[in-house]
Design a protein around this motif. Structure first.
Motif, PDB file in Angstrom:
ATOM      1  N   UNK A   1       0.818  -1.205   0.000  1.00 44.16           N
ATOM      2  CA  UNK A   1       0.000   0.000   0.000  1.00 44.16           C
ATOM      3  C   UNK A   1       0.853   1.257   0.000  1.00 44.16           C
ATOM      4  N   UNK A   2       1.837   1.329   0.905  1.00 47.48           N
ATOM      5  CA  UNK A   2       2.658   2.524   1.052  1.00 47.48           C
ATOM      6  C   UNK A   2       3.481   2.816  -0.192  1.00 47.48           C
TER       7      UNK A   2
ATOM      8  N   UNK B   1      -0.164   2.621   6.495  1.00 44.60           N
ATOM      9  CA  UNK B   1      -0.011   1.381   5.715  1.00 44.60           C
ATOM     10  C   UNK B   1       0.982   0.468   6.395  1.00 44.60           C
ATOM     11  N   UNK B   2       0.753   0.229   7.683  1.00 44.14           N
ATOM     12  CA  UNK B   2       1.741  -0.488   8.499  1.00 44.14           C
ATOM     13  C   UNK B   2       1.588  -2.011   8.472  1.00 44.14           C
TER      14      UNK B   2
ATOM     15  N   UNK C   1      -4.873   2.196   4.692  1.00 43.66           N
ATOM     16  CA  UNK C   1      -4.880   1.296   3.530  1.00 43.66           C
ATOM     17  C   UNK C   1      -4.255  -0.053   3.887  1.00 43.66           C
ATOM     18  N   UNK C   2      -4.514  -1.026   3.036  1.00 42.47           N
ATOM     19  CA  UNK C   2      -3.907  -2.350   3.201  1.00 42.47           C
ATOM     20  C   UNK C   2      -4.456  -3.099   4.401  1.00 42.47           C
TER      21      UNK C   2
ATOM     22  N   UNK D   1      -4.347   1.809  -2.519  1.00 38.01           N
ATOM     23  CA  UNK D   1      -3.308   2.825  -2.686  1.00 38.01           C
ATOM     24  C   UNK D   1      -3.631   3.746  -3.862  1.00 38.01           C
ATOM     25  N   UNK D   2      -4.143   3.180  -4.942  1.00 38.65           N
ATOM     26  CA  UNK D   2      -4.523   4.004  -6.105  1.00 38.65           C
ATOM     27  C   UNK D   2      -5.583   5.028  -5.726  1.00 38.65           C
ATOM     28  N   UNK D   3      -6.624   4.561  -5.029  1.00 40.35           N
ATOM     29  CA  UNK D   3      -7.726   5.462  -4.643  1.00 40.35           C
ATOM     30  C   UNK D   3      -7.241   6.478  -3.616  1.00 40.35           C
TER      31      UNK D   3
END
Ligand code: FAD
Ligand code: NAD
Length: 400
Positions: free
Chosen positions: A14-15, A106-107, A295-296, A321-323
């Motif tokens: 994600x990151x 995004x951890x 995210x993720x 990630x895109x959004x």
């Protein structure tokens, strides 16, 4: 006017995709972008079952962050996130702190034990580069040790995989594929080795296509794997595992793969969470925090069709990630409205070691060599999305 500061926590699927998209979508004058990650490298979590079993070098699963991102645009901080102080709009790091106008969490995830005692003390549960290295070294150590001890016990070469989800199945696929080579190299008769996969649910790969599950189980059983299905593990000890039935299986190696929960930083930072995951708004922001995107594996989204969370996958992390990048662009530039995230699930393909795999892509079922080809293409597709043809050619897998 001061340009806004975007801080991304975690350089995983994600990151990394968020960072790379933002460097292309925003100019240096529009926003500053900071990426914080524990290591100076990015690793592909989805490949880690291979170095853990020793069928791929750990080096192949990681890459220096500076080799893929545009470092003229990214301020990279190699540090560990300790806590997010959302009211102060800052993140506490092990060696300092960083302030943000917009934050992206995004951890990733951590092992879920469901309260089973002894997991962290006696099992391998870290699906990271260092975790994979430790499993591989341990496996080779027990093989090397076996012929050097007077009193050999069965459990020395007994391997238990806890959980027959995709992680457990992919790992045992690699290990069982490598087993003949290990036995030959260390002069150990094959019948001295025992491999178990222990699963709490009434089936391996619960919810997956039953025909493909049967294919995988038959293949793995033919390589010597024994499945114990409907057998929750209730405790892990220094000697092995204790099942809910009270039976004990002794083993020197236990690999834990019973699922994941979101990063512990989420709960530590006081977010409302379910198993460490924040139930995000449709535009991926944390409820009540318009400046924080999640995210993720840290984000939770309900699949309304079945009223259950979408599984935490790299596929979904990348789409989020895109959004997330598009929505950050809208907020920073003040143009356009925030997008709603809707996963576009393309399917699932799982490797079983060597040239074996199973999968469903669209409405097509795949198994054997075509599935294995597809799996490698999926792995390569990520590299393409991250770094284009150059990165794919340099670091990709040969699909044949
Ligand atoms: P991650 O990719 O896990 O990245 C998190 C990052 O944050 C890491 O770089 C980590 O070092 C960093 N980090 C964590 N804590 C801190 C901290 N405190 N401070 C600083 N940095 C920190 N999914 C699929 O879709 N397809 C597959 O084939 C697939 N195969 C898998 C195989 C295995 C063996 C495993 C374990 C998982 C697999 N998954 C697969 C699931 C997938 O890997 C995850 O869903 C995905 O990695 C989640 O991406 P993410 O960006 O949320 O986190
Ligand atoms: P999972 O939740 O998918 O599977 C964990 C399994 O462990 C479940 O079948 C569960 O019933 C079992 N389990 C739980 N507690 C147990 C206990 N006490 N004793 C025995 N069994 C127990 O978790 P995972 O396999 O780690 O996968 C995590 C995520 O990563 C999922 O979303 C998965 O889809 C994804 N993933 C995908 C791939 C792929 O697409 N090829 C590969 C690996 C992981």
């Amino acid at each position: 006017m001061k340009k806004p500061s975007i801080v991304i926590l975690g350089a995983g699927y994600g990151g990394m995709i968020t960072a790379t998209r933002l460097t292309k979508q925003l100019t240096a004058n529009e926003a500053s972008i900071t990426l914080v990650n524990k290591h100076d490298y990015h690793y592909q979590t989805t490949w880690l079952h291979e170095p853990a079993a020793g069928t791929l070098s750990a080096e192949r699963t990681r890459m220096p962050i500076k080799s893929v991102l545009n470092m003229n645009r990214i301020n990279f901080l190699q540090d560990e996130v300790v806590e997010i102080k959302k009211d102060d709009k800052k993140v506490i790091l092990k060696n300092g702190e960083v302030e943000y106008d917009y934050l992206v969490i995004g951890l990733g995830s951590e092992a879920e034990t469901f309260g089973v005692p002894g997991v962290f003390e006696h099992a391998f549960s870290k699906w990271t580069v260092n975790g994979a290295r430790e499993v591989k070294e341990h496996i080779e150590y027990v093989f090397a040790k076996y012929n050097n001890v007077e009193e050999k016990t069965d459990d020395m070469l007994t391997f238990i995989v806890a959980g027959a989800g995709f992680t457990g199945i992919e790992f045992i696929g690699e290990l069982s594929e490598r087993m003949p080579e290990l036995c030959s190299y260390y002069d150990i008769p094959r019948d001295k080795v025992k491999m178990y996969v222990i699963e709490a649910a009434p089936s391996a790969l619960p919810g997956f296509d039953p025909e493909l599950v049967e294919y995988a189980m038959n293949l793995l059983e033919n390589r010597g794997v024994e499945f114990k299905i409907n057998c929750p593990i209730k405790e892990v000890t220094a000697d092995g595992v204790i099942l809910a039935s009270g039976d004990e299986i002794k083993a020197a190696t236990i690999v834990w793969a019973t699922g994941v929960r979101g990063s512990s930083i989420i709960e530590k930072s006081g977010f409302d969470a379910m198993r460490g995951r924040i139930k995000v708004e449709p535009n991926l922001r944390a409820p009540g925090h318009d400046d924080i995107f999640v995210i993720g594996d840290c984000a939770l989204i309900i699949n309304e069709d079945i009223n259950r969370p979408y599984p935490p996958t790299a596929q979904i992390a990348m789409q989020m990630a895109d959004v997330c990048a598009d929505n950050l662009k809208s907020l920073v530039t003040g143009q356009g409205s925030l997008k709603t995230f809707k996963p576009a699930l393309k399917g699932t393909v799982a490797s079983l070691g060597g040239k074996e795999a199973i999968g469903v892509v669209g409405s097509r079922k795949l198994y054997g060599a075509p599935a294995s080809f597809m799996k490698k293409m999926i792995d390569n597709r990520y590299l393409f999305l991250l770094g284009g043809p150059g990165l794919t050619l340099k670091r990709g897998k040969s699909p044949l």
